[in-house]
Design a protein around this motif. Sequence first.
Motif: not given
Length: 502
Positions: A88-95
């Motif tokens: 989730r964070w690696r693929d840029g889904f996280v603020s």
Amino acid sequence: MSIKDLAKKQFKKINPEVVGKVFKVAKKIPFVRRRIERELDGFMADMEKAAKPYRDEFPRYRRLPNEGIARDEVIDQITAMRSREDDRWRDGFVSGAVYHGDTEHIDFLNRVYALTSQSNPLHSDLWPSATKFEAEIVSMTAQMLGAAKSDDEIVGCVSSGGTESIMLAMKTYRDWAREHRGITSPEMVVPTSVHAAFDKAARYFNIKQVKVPVGEDFRADVEAMRKAVTRNTVVIVGSAPCFPHGVVDPIEALSELARSRGIGFHTDACLGGFVLPWAEQLGHQIAPFDFRLPGVTSISADTHKYGYAAKGTSVVLYRGRELRHHQYYTVGDWPGGLYFSPTFAGSRPGALSAACWAAMLSIGEEGYREATRRILETGEIIRNGICEIPELDVLGNPLWVIAFASKTLNIYKVMDFMGKRHWNLNGLHSPACVHIAVTLRHTQEGVAERFLADLRDAVEHVRAHPEEAGTMAPMYGMAATVPVTDVVGDVLNRYIDLLYEV
Ligand SMILES: Cc1ncc(COP(=O)(O)O)c(C=O)c1O
């Protein structure tokens, strides 16, 4: 009827403060208490599923295992959980949350951690390397934030994060003002947009927090702040930028106000300390916010955010050693010997400071400038894209932390829909809005476009399905209703309890 509706119906048009007090009393009535508990139980059951996804799949350890578990097995468990959490964070889904995240960078920090995992700056005699790293982290950060252009010496400390840096600074002003100005009922004057860490500091250190509403541009209102200053004010605060709306307060005017009254001024640059200096060099109009302004007497800047260090470090800087002395703890008559510690913790992870130092050295000015360029470019794409969605409004004039609201839709439902598309955004209050803090993860190809496409779908979906309640939307809606803020406190307490349950 829900708690929110009940509260709304009963407390409509009554002074919110009075309502808050009445609600506190009402909560003690068994019938009301039971009703609240019942609603909270239902809510918590939903939260539990999300907060404890591993319960049925991994062994649970309520007590120490009889015999130690093989290291490989322990590693296997961690690896399995990590593999679920990375995407989730690696693929840029996280603020926000993970600010760099490139594999090579992480591997490098991990190597440094592995080399230094036993070090502890508390034992400066055993690990002089740890204190060298910290002194240099402080110096490099100070230079980046205007120390060279300041008439005074700029000093500081490494702390565990933004909250600790802020709390240290607030404690420092309290103690400084007690000694130098005899203030025994200290007050801090802050815009409502400052980070919750200031409220935490106020509660921990018995400082009255005077919160001043921000202006229409979501920046601190200088005239209102001026009026809020009293003989007991020990510090005025501004953010560069603030967490909720990503806008930079008028630091020059605020710090001059503080200087003219002989009190401290803290710039909270936790979010912007490692972005704004480079943004300025890249030609963006950035009003001064650092030690180039003579009224700025302290700054917090987070290495573990846009400094791209591993989690667990931040820097707090002061104008002059004398001010910093009020932060230190020293004791000479303890049976355990002569003891001192610069920050709140005693023993500290020297490895995190080593990794922070290594991150700063390996990235260098050129690397920070380039990272900032990419983040600001992506921020502009996202901001412009949001502006093109008729139902949404960008709040204020942000650069890379972009808050948006809606006059026609429940924005928390939009956030809920984004959650179904894997996005993890921040829901905010007053006004109801949502933000995305753009990091290097979002600068990967296609991420900004995917965000905007999902956001357009979310808006379309919420417009077409007004009957859907959403998952977190009711909670956010409830928190925004003044009479039930007390209930929200209960919910949050129970949520923290839940996190500590095996
Ligand atoms: C402006 C600002 N100040 C302080 C903090 C607190 O930082 P931390 O979470 O590292 O304690 C944050 C966190 O996002 C922030 O954005």
